[in-house]
Design a protein around this motif. Structure first.
Motif: not given
Length: 475
Positions: A224-225, A229, A232, A234, A370, A376-377, A379
């Motif tokens: 995820a990193s 940044a 987004t 979803k 998941q 991991a990030s 939403q």
């Protein structure tokens, strides 16, 4: 050979490209492109590559790796010498053209620089004809490069650098044998660079077999990193797969959706979704490997110039997709692997721009995704898509219309020539002439929709640079 990952060195003290002792011609090209600060992968990789070391670099999509190896390749060229001095292998036609364009921009101030693009679906006779002067840099897909090596239309006896870009995708697409054969025909004394978003065992095996004492550098792995940044993520969970079409329609018609790229896993699904969206009034285009190159060029041009707002594509076709300001990515079909998820999501939010990547999943698909660190990030939220209207609305009119012109590079036609013709003959203001793309034997010009018919009438039978051309509306 030890290919264990070396510690990541500190970035250079200086904060600009001048710290790398690049040629003034390359610094001038960077300045014109608006690049003042190196990205993380450039700061990491350039010192080792410029020092002549073999490098295996792990870097995510959109990280600036093309410039990282491109600057190093261009720095080594002697453009006064005839002969191919660098080869860049990439997995897809669109990426061939994207890399060629980037290298030409970076090296625009190098005298007599020749960068050639070779790929399947492009007439071999045209490629051979273009080799009357050997290109200094060849960017190619493996199959087409091997064809040229076997025909001896490319003789690599002056080769200095081999680059394997998107190595994980090259292997995923089954190019192992072609790559092995190509490398067996290249000079042993050369620098070899490899870049990949992920480093699975098969990529590491390629590194061990073909790189000499390589520096293995990680500027971001499949987690995820590595995602920007400004991105987004979803996730939309629908009750069943048959709710996905309505959910897709709802997402692409949101006011904030902007320019969208929709991923599907198969060609048939791409065609199905494109028809579905068009039937609902969405300006949608398809992109997949079965399409002929002129069709692919047309679809991409329409998305880039605003004549279309949605592109539905397979992963292979979208690899290396060169569309700036892509606002939204939608993964309609769940990706099979974590690196595929990352490649898809990374098509938006590039170079610091904001973007949104959506996933449409059923509960079982959500459970699989998941478990991936790369997701991991995300939403997550349940989605009950609104009911589709019973009748398809009238298709909206695009603000920009694309015109096809029956002449291109082989007829010595340039974008500058086309602008002049559309102003002097077509009656447009210079500022009204939109995006122009010039290919070998045809070109595309974007014009305002309100003036398209009038311009089309005026341009019929017009001469561009003394050559009579045909102009047609792209539907």
């Amino acid at each position: 050979m030890n290919t264990e990952e070396t510690p990541t060195p500190a970035a250079p003290e200086a904060s600009a490209f001048g710290a790398f002792a690049l040629a003034p011609t390359l610094l001038a090209g960077l300045a014109e492109m608006g690049f003042t600060e190196p990205t993380a992968v450039q700061a990491l990789v350039l010192p080792a590559v410029l020092d002549g070391q073999d490098v295996a670099g792990q870097a995510p999509t959109g990280s600036g790796k093309t410039a990282a190896y491109g600057l190093a390749v261009l720095q080594q060229l002697d453009t006064t010498v005839q002969g191919t001095q660098a080869i860049v292998l990439v997995p897809a036609r669109e990426l061939v053209l994207q890399v060629q364009g980037a290298l030409k921009q970076l090296g625009k101030h190098l005298p007599n620089l020749r960068v050639a693009a070779y790929y399947g679906g492009h007439a071999m006779r045209e490629e051979v004809k273009s080799m009357q002067q050997a290109p200094h840099v060849v960017v190619a897909t493996p199959g087409r490069l091997l064809d040229h090596l076997e025909r001896r239309t490319i003789i690599p006896n002056q080769l200095k650098v081999l680059v394997m870009d998107e190595a994980d995708k090259l292997l995923e697409l089954g190019f192992q044998e072609e790559i092995a054969t190509i490398i067996s025909r290249l000079p042993r004394r050369r620098q070899t660079l490899l870049f990949s978003a992920t480093m699975p065992d098969k990529v590491l095996a390629l590194v061990r077999a073909n790189l000499t004492r390589p520096r293995v550098m990680n500027a971001g792995g499949a987690n995820a990193s590595t995602l920007p940044a400004s991105l987004t993520l979803k996730g939309h969970v629908v009750g069943a797969a048959d709710q996905k079409p309505a959910a897709l329609f709802q997402l692409v018609t949101q006011p904030a959706a902007g320019r969208c790229l929709v991923f599907a896993n198969t060609r048939d699904r791409v065609e199905e979704l494109t028809r579905f969206l068009r039937g609902r009034g969405v300006l949608a285009e398809a992109l997949h490997g079965k399409m002929l190159q002129p069709e692919r060029d047309k679809s991409l041009m329409k998305l880039r110039n605003g004549s279309a707002t949605v592109m539905v594509a397979t992963d292979v076709a979208a690899r290396g997709l060169d569309v700036t300001e892509l606002d939204t990515v939608i993964q309609y079909d769940a990706p099979e692997q974590a690196d595929t998820f990352q490649h898809r999501a990374g098509r938006t939010a590039r170079a610091g721009a904001a973007g949104t990547a959506h996933l449409l999943v059923t509960p079982p698909e959500q459970g699989k995704l998941q478990a991936w660190p790369a997701a991991a990030s995300v939403q997550w939220a349940a989605m009950r898509p609104a009911k589709l209207p019973a009748a398809a609305p009238k298709a909206p009119r695009a603000t920009t219309i694309t015109l096809h012109i029956s002449a291109g590079k082989r007829e010595k036609i340039s974008a500058h020539d086309l602008v002049g013709a559309f102003v002097s003959i077509g009656g447009l203001e210079r500022e009204a002439v939109g995006r122009i793309e010039v290919f070998d034997h045809y070109s595309f010009v974007a014009v305002p929709e309100a003036q398209a018919e009038a311009v089309l009438d005026k341009m019929q039978g017009a001469k561009v640079k003394g050559k009579k051309v045909k102009v047609a509306l792209i539907r």
